[in-house]
Design an enzyme around this catalytic site. Structure first.
Site, PDB file in Angstrom:
ATOM      1  CG  HIS A 140     -54.217   9.895  22.595  1.00  0.00           C
ATOM      2  ND1 HIS A 140     -53.039  10.575  22.788  1.00  0.00           N
ATOM      3  CD2 HIS A 140     -55.213  10.737  23.004  1.00  0.00           C
ATOM      4  CE1 HIS A 140     -53.312  11.781  23.294  1.00  0.00           C
ATOM      5  NE2 HIS A 140     -54.617  11.909  23.420  1.00  0.00           N
ATOM      6  CG  ASP A 177     -55.741  16.811  21.005  1.00  0.00           C
ATOM      7  OD1 ASP A 177     -56.904  16.562  20.664  1.00  0.00           O
ATOM      8  OD2 ASP A 177     -55.306  16.587  22.169  1.00  0.00           O
ATOM      9  CG  HIS A 179     -54.516  15.292  25.501  1.00  0.00           C
ATOM     10  ND1 HIS A 179     -55.803  15.639  25.140  1.00  0.00           N
ATOM     11  CD2 HIS A 179     -54.468  15.355  26.850  1.00  0.00           C
ATOM     12  CE1 HIS A 179     -56.512  15.882  26.233  1.00  0.00           C
ATOM     13  NE2 HIS A 179     -55.732  15.726  27.289  1.00  0.00           N
ATOM     14  CG  ASP A 265     -57.908  18.629  23.484  1.00  0.00           C
ATOM     15  OD1 ASP A 265     -57.266  19.173  22.562  1.00  0.00           O
ATOM     16  OD2 ASP A 265     -57.897  17.401  23.687  1.00  0.00           O
TER      17      ASP A 265
HETATM   18 ZN    ZN Z   1     -56.746  15.809  23.263  1.00  0.00          ZN
END
Ligand code: ZN
Length: 368
Positions: A140, A177, A179, A265
């Site tokens: 990120h 992931d 996200h 996740d």
């Molecule tokens: Zn994540």
């Protein structure tokens, strides 16, 4: 059995994310607690590797701090200096939801540097492939700010370092992931030599990126693929996305090196994601990435740890990935597997297939 490198350091677990409760800052209305991004998932993962016996079969690749110049391959000078200064005092927030304490500049630099060391060892054929169990995570982090628990873009910097220091031309980065890998996407958005693919839960974090139409700009048009799956996607949807989008995209792009941003996740037990992947789903995805790397780049593959917040479950998903990298099965069985592999909805659903069908269109845009 393959020669698999492993990069890890105890100090990674000393990166301090503070006393938030989950992600809520502690205060008069929030009892102090533990931040989601805390060391225990990583510590238990490494411990399970030891207990399974596989740790002894891995080649330890010692991390070395990334230099200021290496970090600058992606990050702005001002941002790196800001983090160094804050870290020397008492820490703070690197941007948006990326808390850190004293000393995290050195720890984050060691995480990024660890990925660089491992990637170079794979590129130089000292080892066949590798796993970087690093912390803080990186996908990120943007060029001028930290976001979502990430300080430096571990894979982004390592990929740029392979370009600049080793002359590696074409690199693919696959991010599973839960996200969106927004930082990695930003790093190579106009670069036709780096294919970035992110498969994630639609609209989760960041909520303003990760859309299917984000395909890159300028000469990099076509070199970014997003597969935003609906919440509730399980092993069936993920395997199908890999078979129909990720693998054909890699085949078309023909990278010289592959990174996987491995967040756990997307797992069925994760407190932050709403997906249903089990260790057998992760095993399948890892196996497909190993096969893709075998087909296009002599097996040159580095898997880098990102998110994953289920304390009991991350270790079993991670072990499955490492077993695939090494190509052996230990005697450890995922205690959760039979129950979770059989819950309704693990097979691909029509509304999930629709998104994958749309994502397939992106393959046509990939530069070759
Ligand atoms: Zn994540």
């Amino acid at each position: 059995m393959r020669k698999t490198g492993f990069t890890y350091h105890e100090i990674y677990l000393w990166h301090d994310t503070g006393n938030a409760a989950g992600t809520f800052a502690a205060g008069l209305q929030v009892q102090p607690g533990e931040h989601y991004e805390h060391p225990e998932t990583k510590r238990r993962f490494r411990n399970l590797l030891e207990v399974s016996g596989i740790l002894a079969k891995l080649v330890q690749i010692n991390p070395k701090e990334a230099t200021f110049e290496q970090l600058q391959l992606f990050h702005t000078k001002g941002y790196i200096e800001k983090i160094r200064k804050m870290s020397n005092l008492s820490g703070g927030d690197a941007g948006e939801g990326a808390p850190f304490g004293k000393g995290s500049f050195e720890i984050a630099s060691l995480a990024t540097g660890g990925v660089i060391q491992l990637a170079k060892a794979v590129w130089n054929s000292e080892i066949n492939n590798g796993y970087a169990l690093v912390r803080p995570p990186g996908h990120h982090a943007e060029s001028d700010r930290g976001r979502g628990f990430c300080i430096f873009g571990n894979i982004a910097v390592a990929a740029k370092s392979l370009h600049h220091e080793c002359g590696v031309k074409r690199i693919a980065i696959v991010d599973w992931d839960v996200h969106h890998g927004n930082g990695t996407q930003e790093a190579f958005y106009d670069n036709p030599n780096v294919l970035t693919i992110s498969i994630h839960q639609d609209g989760l974090f960041p909520s303003d990126s990760g859309f299917i139409g984000e395909r890159g700009i300028k000469s990099g048009l076509g070199s970014n693929l997003n597969i935003p799956l609906p919440p509730g996607s399980g092993n069936g949807a993920y395997v199908s996305a890999f078979k129909e989008v990720v693998c054909p995209a890699l085949e078309k792009f023909e990278p010289d090196f592959i990174f996987v941003a491995s967040g756990y996740d997307s797992s069925v037990n994760d407190p932050l994601g709403r997906m249903m992947v089990t260790s057998s789903g992760y095993r399948n995805m890892a196996s497909m990435m190993i096969e893709a790397a075998d087909n296009c780049c002599n097996g040159k593959l580095v898997v880098v740890h990102e998110g994953g917040y289920s304390i009991p479950y991350v270790p079993y998903c991670g072990l499955a990935v490492i077993e695939e990298l090494v190509n052996i099965r230990t005697e450890i069985f995922d205690p959760n597997l039979s129950k979770r592999d059989e819950i309704p909805g693990q097979e691909i659903q029509p509304h999930q297939a629709e998104i994958i069908k749309k994502a397939v269109e992106g393959i046509d845009f990939i530069p070759n």
